[in-house]
Structure formats: structure tokens, C-alpha cells
Motif scaffolding. Sequence first.
Motif, PDB file in Angstrom:
ATOM      1  N   ALA A  69       0.833  -1.205   0.000  1.00 50.72           N
ATOM      2  CA  ALA A  69       0.000   0.000   0.000  1.00 50.72           C
ATOM      3  C   ALA A  69       0.869   1.257   0.000  1.00 50.72           C
ATOM      4  N   PHE A  70       1.952   1.223   0.764  1.00 51.81           N
ATOM      5  CA  PHE A  70       2.884   2.347   0.819  1.00 51.81           C
ATOM      6  C   PHE A  70       3.557   2.539  -0.535  1.00 51.81           C
ATOM      7  N   MET A  71       3.984   1.446  -1.147  1.00 51.39           N
ATOM      8  CA  MET A  71       4.654   1.526  -2.440  1.00 51.39           C
ATOM      9  C   MET A  71       3.713   2.047  -3.518  1.00 51.39           C
ATOM     10  N   ASP A  72       2.430   1.708  -3.416  1.00 50.34           N
ATOM     11  CA  ASP A  72       1.455   2.205  -4.389  1.00 50.34           C
ATOM     12  C   ASP A  72       1.335   3.717  -4.302  1.00 50.34           C
ATOM     13  N   ARG A  73       1.295   4.247  -3.088  1.00 48.68           N
ATOM     14  CA  ARG A  73       1.201   5.702  -2.927  1.00 48.68           C
ATOM     15  C   ARG A  73       2.470   6.395  -3.400  1.00 48.68           C
ATOM     16  N   LEU A  74       3.597   5.718  -3.263  1.00 47.18           N
ATOM     17  CA  LEU A  74       4.884   6.296  -3.644  1.00 47.18           C
ATOM     18  C   LEU A  74       5.119   6.275  -5.153  1.00 47.18           C
ATOM     19  N   SER A  75       4.545   5.283  -5.821  1.00 44.88           N
ATOM     20  CA  SER A  75       4.858   5.030  -7.223  1.00 44.88           C
ATOM     21  C   SER A  75       4.284   6.080  -8.180  1.00 44.88           C
ATOM     22  N   LEU A  76       5.110   6.482  -9.154  1.00 40.74           N
ATOM     23  CA  LEU A  76       4.682   7.393 -10.219  1.00 40.74           C
ATOM     24  C   LEU A  76       4.941   6.741 -11.572  1.00 40.74           C
ATOM     25  N   ASN A  77       4.088   7.092 -12.527  1.00 38.50           N
ATOM     26  CA  ASN A  77       4.311   6.716 -13.919  1.00 38.50           C
ATOM     27  C   ASN A  77       3.836   7.876 -14.790  1.00 38.50           C
ATOM     28  N   LYS A  78       3.943   7.716 -16.082  1.00 37.71           N
ATOM     29  CA  LYS A  78       3.574   8.812 -16.982  1.00 37.71           C
ATOM     30  C   LYS A  78       2.128   9.240 -16.767  1.00 37.71           C
ATOM     31  N   ASP A  79       1.226   8.286 -16.642  1.00 36.47           N
ATOM     32  CA  ASP A  79      -0.194   8.624 -16.481  1.00 36.47           C
ATOM     33  C   ASP A  79      -0.433   9.404 -15.193  1.00 36.47           C
ATOM     34  N   ILE A 126       3.071  19.271   5.437  1.00 41.30           N
ATOM     35  CA  ILE A 126       3.867  18.141   5.889  1.00 41.30           C
ATOM     36  C   ILE A 126       3.153  16.873   5.458  1.00 41.30           C
ATOM     37  N   TYR A 127       3.829  16.040   4.669  1.00 42.81           N
ATOM     38  CA  TYR A 127       3.144  14.889   4.085  1.00 42.81           C
ATOM     39  C   TYR A 127       4.114  13.731   3.911  1.00 42.81           C
ATOM     40  N   GLU A 128       3.526  12.552   3.659  1.00 42.54           N
ATOM     41  CA  GLU A 128       4.341  11.345   3.572  1.00 42.54           C
ATOM     42  C   GLU A 128       4.525  10.921   2.115  1.00 42.54           C
ATOM     43  N   ALA A 129       4.395   9.638   1.829  1.00 37.27           N
ATOM     44  CA  ALA A 129       4.829   9.095   0.536  1.00 37.27           C
ATOM     45  C   ALA A 129       3.823   9.307  -0.580  1.00 37.27           C
ATOM     46  N   ARG A 130       3.457  10.537  -0.836  1.00 35.89           N
ATOM     47  CA  ARG A 130       2.555  10.856  -1.937  1.00 35.89           C
ATOM     48  C   ARG A 130       3.166  12.004  -2.748  1.00 35.89           C
ATOM     49  N   PRO A 131       4.073  11.707  -3.673  1.00 33.38           N
ATOM     50  CA  PRO A 131       4.717  12.792  -4.417  1.00 33.38           C
ATOM     51  C   PRO A 131       3.758  13.642  -5.236  1.00 33.38           C
TER      52      PRO A 131
END
Length: 420
Positions: A69-79, A126-131
Motif C-alpha cells: 500500500a505504501f509503495m502504491d502511494r509512492l509510485s509514479l508513472n507517466k499517467d 507536511i506529508y508522507e509518501a505521496r509525491p
Amino acid sequence: MTTVSTVITVEEQAKKAKKAAKTLGILTTEEKNQALLTVADALEKDYQSIITANLIDLKNGEEKGFEQAFMDRLSLNKDRIFDFAEGLRQVAELPDPIGDVMSGWTLENGLKVEEVRVPLGVIGMIYEARPNVTADAAGLALKSGNSIVLKGGSSALNSNKAIVEIIHRALALTSIPKEAVQFIDSIDREATQQLFTMKEHIDVLIPRGGASLINAVVENATVPVLETGVGNCHIYVDRVADVEKAIEILINAKTDRPAVCNAAETLIVHEEWLKKNHSLLADALQKNGITLHGDEAAASLLPDVQPATESDWANEYLSLDLAVKTVSNLEEAIDHIDEYGTKHSEAIITENSDTAKKFMQLVDAAALYHNASTRFTDGGALGFGAEIGISTQKLHARGPMGLPALTTRKYLMSGNGQVR
């Protein structure tokens, strides 16, 4: 321990943001909108540099064993990058709240009074793993005439730095000074603590993340806090709920994006409805890979139910886990929500309008739904454009916080020599 250099650097960034806020406050709507469009174009043009930086963060996350779940919030792609760029364009299209006359009147002595929307000034985020929050928050702050000081989690450091670098390059081509967006790139946790007490430079703090982060800000900050909350959201399926409607809404609320705060975490179900429809419900839950944690009544009718503990009722799973609580009436459902809910989003599925009305009146939450998924508690879904967070408190702002939530008011008086 905080180093002297860290304290000085953070304070200098806050000072620059405060100075830039003066410029922002007098810009026209057109100037702000053009800046947002310029930033959006730049993010799309340079998206590959963001992805490259994000891959470093993802690799670090894998090595540290972060949950899915953490990795999903952290992950970015072109879309996803193009989505938050489009979010900036949507914000540019929204009405500018700054300068709106909220009310006005004339006193008996002829003194004219106007209540006018104005920027808050400087926002500390102040925020966590949501770029994606980096772009969303910056866009909303700038459109509402505010500077912003961003402090993202260390897990997304490289992604956030790449996004801010693009924002700065783009703002250099506009009327908005790049100093209006400050990013604290220190991985020192004490840099965050420094933001908590700089009320001479920061006008409001907005924490966005897990319960531990939010509680740390609320409990330790001397700067006013706009509290965003975790989402232990409930779906209550009433005795006369339509079975197809109930199952479709539940599955959507649980599985569309399990790792977000408006996903359902607990199914509260009327015992009569469950006895009648348990086979259809079980099929849908199993088909979607949902793990159940339920009470004895749920375990007697649904397969593979793990015994629910006290922590299950309070847990924001952010996964395909679901707590199941059986009740015999609406009052029991509301009591359960009162005890374990986080005042985020709650839903009732019923064909009885009186029951729905009572639920909506008595449940204390920022967003309430009748026969609809909790997944709509989102700035974009509700037409606000990008949101800066979901407020679960009651003062100043509540629910998805768009542009109006980032403003305050001034009373402007115009006279002709009146004295008191």
C-alpha cells in the motif's frame, strides 16, 4: 538532534516564502492561471526526469521492505504525472476566491463594511509518501494567493525534489516568484519539528499522511493546524438495501484503490440482510480477493472469516482487508461508527429514505453518502480540482479542501470621517 544549519536553512526558506506571499497577494487571476498552465506543461514535458527520480525512491523502498500500500502511494508513472499536471489545469479553470465579497452592508452612520476573501499567507505542508501532493498542494496554494513550504517524507525525497525543480524552472517564466514554493529537502526529522513552531513565518500547517504524523503535528505544533484525518470509513448495509446496489458499492469502495483514505475499511451489515444475501456477498468478496475480519455472526455465514479483534474495528487497513460487523438495527450501526470512525466518510445503503435521513443527521463525519461509494470524497471527484487534503475537523474547513479552504477573510471599512 537538529543541527544549527538545519534550523537556519528552514527558517530562511520560511522567510523567503513569507516575502513571496506579498507578491502573490496582489497578482491578478490571469497571472496566477498562466503560471499554473506553465507549470503543468513543464511537468508533462519533463515527466521522464520525475520517473527516473521516482525509481530511486522505489528501489530504496523495496530494500527497506515497505508494504505494498505504501509503495502504491509512492509510485509514479507517466499517467499519474500527467494526471496531476491536468489537475493544475483544472485548478486554473476554477473561480479565483481571492477578492470575493462574501457579504457587505452599510451602518446607520454611513460606514460601509465588506467581508472579503484573502489568502492565508504561508502554508506549511507536511506529508508522507505521496509525491503527487507536491504538485497538487503547490498549485492550490498559488491559485489561492499563498506561498507554501513543503516537507515531504524522506521515502519520496528524490521524486519530490525532481517535481519542485521543474516547478521552479517553470515559475521563473511567470509572474509568480519561484520562492513562493519552498521545499525542505533535509532528511533530518527535526527539520519537520522546526516547522511546528515558526508561527512568525508560517500561518497554517496542513499534515497529510498516517495517524502518527497527523497526531505528531496536532500535539506539538504552535502554528495553527488544518487537520486532515485518516479514513476508517464504513459502509452500512441496511435491512432493506438493494442487494446488487449494495454489493457493487461495497466492492468499489473497497477495491478501486484500497490504499487511499476514502476506501471502505469496515462493512456494517444488518443481520437480516446478511442471512438473506450471504451467498451473493461471499461470492463477490472472494472474487475480488478480500480478506475478512468479522464477528461471530459474520463468521457463521461467510467463509474464511478471521476473528475480529478490537484493533480490526479501528484499523485503517489500506489493503484488501475488510472488517465485518453485524447489527440488528440502525442505532447499533451508528454506535459502532461513533466509537471507531474517524469522521472522514461514511455510507448507508438502503431503500428506506427515512432510515437514510436519520443516518445522515446523526452520523458525525465530513462526508456522508446514501447509496453511493465513499470513493467520491475527493476534490477532483467533487469538482474542486486538485485538493490539498480531507479535513476531518470542524473549524474553518471540513471535507475535501479546495481553494476556499485556503483563504481567510478581512473586513474592509470605507467611511467619510466617521468616528466612534
